[in-house]
Enzyme design. Structure first.
Site, PDB file in Angstrom:
ATOM      1  CB  VAL A 299      -4.936  -4.735   0.557  1.00 47.47           C
ATOM      2  CG1 VAL A 299      -4.382  -4.104  -0.713  1.00 47.47           C
ATOM      3  CG2 VAL A 299      -6.011  -3.840   1.168  1.00 47.47           C
TER       4      VAL A 299
ATOM      5  CE1 TYR B 216      -1.648  -5.556  11.413  1.00 48.24           C
ATOM      6  CE2 TYR B 216      -4.029  -5.863  11.388  1.00 48.24           C
ATOM      7  CZ  TYR B 216      -2.879  -5.384  10.795  1.00 48.24           C
ATOM      8  OH  TYR B 216      -2.956  -4.703   9.598  1.00 48.24           O
TER       9      TYR B 216
ATOM     10  CE  LYS C 112      -2.238  -1.787  11.298  1.00 52.83           C
ATOM     11  NZ  LYS C 112      -1.429  -0.764  10.620  1.00 52.83           N
TER      12      LYS C 112
ATOM     13  NE  ARG D 226       7.307  12.684  19.205  1.00 54.63           N
ATOM     14  CZ  ARG D 226       8.229  12.341  20.113  1.00 54.63           C
ATOM     15  NH1 ARG D 226       8.023  12.631  21.381  1.00 54.63           N
ATOM     16  NH2 ARG D 226       9.312  11.678  19.771  1.00 54.63           N
TER      17      ARG D 226
ATOM     18  CB  THR E 275       0.163  -6.047   0.262  1.00 44.01           C
ATOM     19  OG1 THR E 275      -0.056  -6.602   1.571  1.00 44.01           O
ATOM     20  CG2 THR E 275      -0.892  -4.998  -0.018  1.00 44.01           C
TER      21      THR E 275
ATOM     22  CB  ILE F 205      -0.948  -0.022   1.231  1.00 39.47           C
ATOM     23  CG1 ILE F 205      -1.928  -1.205   1.104  1.00 39.47           C
ATOM     24  CG2 ILE F 205      -1.690   1.296   1.377  1.00 39.47           C
ATOM     25  CD1 ILE F 205      -2.692  -1.540   2.389  1.00 39.47           C
TER      26      ILE F 205
END
Ligand SMILES: NC(=O)c1ccc[n+]([C@@H]2O[C@H](COP(=O)([O-])OP(=O)(O)OC[C@H]3O[C@@H](n4cnc5c(N)ncnc54)[C@H](O)[C@@H]3O)[C@@H](O)[C@H]2O)c1
Length: 269
Positions: free
Chosen positions: A207, A174, A178, A130, A209, A21
């Site tokens: 996706v 995970y 997220k 940041r 990938t 991505i």
């Protein structure tokens, strides 16, 4: 007649190596007329592939290419400073680097594995955003593509996941990492609205990938999830890149703190 690009400023993309991505996003910026782009990835060789692809199609691009680990605060600060030194500012920042890990329930997950996933997906994303926010606060806004709209000082897009919204088996670290990115995005969006900075995230579904299709075993692992989504297919990296570019652009001038789900309908089922 030549059209003005929606991206007259500087784009920064992390996790931009290879065929995922981030790489699709960096290439999409170049294709959309963005002339100043900084890219980074842990994997030096795959990062160079992205750089070569951009420079062969758009040789006029001013490209900063620097491999490194976005979980390392010193690297992040030095990468961002280098990009600012070479390209002048940061307007569109896409924090895409991430790792999957998991395949285990909490009781089988080690604290080391939990920390590794969160170090990259959550803390690393925060370190990058940041640093980007610090620069955006210092710079003058650029005019919108539409003279009737507010100028934009910067736009950040964090790459979260549909798994920040819904759960999936054997992925507690995970999913948590997220969900944290979505929460961080909302909080930053509130804090920096008054400065003319927008902060949003995308939540991709499955996706195609290297993360998901690098092996037949990996394809098998994700097959049931593909069947859950009404569209019953994996997305393409370019489909996620398009949504990221929209959020970065001044066309999304009133979109703030949003978690844009791009998942073929997975979370509505
Ligand atoms: N592929 C999917 O189905 C999917 C779904 C939802 C969300 N995502 C998220 O999209 C993002 C991109 O993933 P992708 O699918 O393109 O996978 P990918 O593996 O192709 O890309 C991730 C890139 O991040 C880089 N990276 C990993 N750790 C890093 C670190 N510590 N420092 C710098 N770079 C690092 C990798 O080298 C890789 O090039 C990730 O945040 C991922 O969690 C992917």
């Amino acid at each position: 007649m030549s059209q003005k690009s929606l991206f007259p400023g500087v784009a920064v993309v992390t996790g931009a190596g290879g065929t995922g991505i981030g790489a699709a996003t960096a290439k999409a910026f170049a294709a959309a007329g963005c002339k100043r782009i900084a890219i980074t990835d842990l994997n030096e060789a795959s990062l160079q592939q992205t750089a070569d692809a951009i420079l062969s199609a758009y040789p006029e691009t001013q490209l900063v290419v620097r491999p490194g680990n976005i979980a390392d605060e010193t690297f992040v600060e030095s990468f961002m400073q280098g990009a600012i030194l070479m390209l002048g500012r940061i307007d569109y920042a896409v924090n895409c680097a991430g790792i999957l890990g998991g395949g285990q329930r909490s009781t089988e997950t080690t604290a080391e594995s939990f920390d590794r996933i969160n170090d990259v997906n959550y803390r690393g994303c925060w370190l990058c955003s940041r640093a980007e926010l610090k620069q955006m606060l210092k710079q003058d806004p650029l005019p919108s593509h539409d003279p009737d709209r507010e100028p934009q000082r910067g736009s950040i897009v964090n790459v979260a996941s549909q798994l920040g919204i819904v759960g999936r088996p054997e992925a507690p670290a995970y999913c948590g990492s997220k969900a944290a990115v979505i929460g961080m995005t909302r909080s930053d969006a509130i804090d920096y609205s008054k400065d003319g900075i927008r902060v949003n995230c995308v939540c991709p579904g499955l996706v195609e990938t290297p993360m998901t299709v690098q092996s037949e075993e990996s394809r098998e692992r994700f097959r049931p999830a593909v069947e859950i989504a009404p569209m019953k297919r994996m997305g393409k990296p370019a489909e996620i890149a398009d949504s990221i570019l929209f959020l970065c652009s001044t066309q999304a001038s009133f979109v703030q703190g949003h978690a844009l789900v791009v998942d073929g309908g997975y979370v509505i089922n």
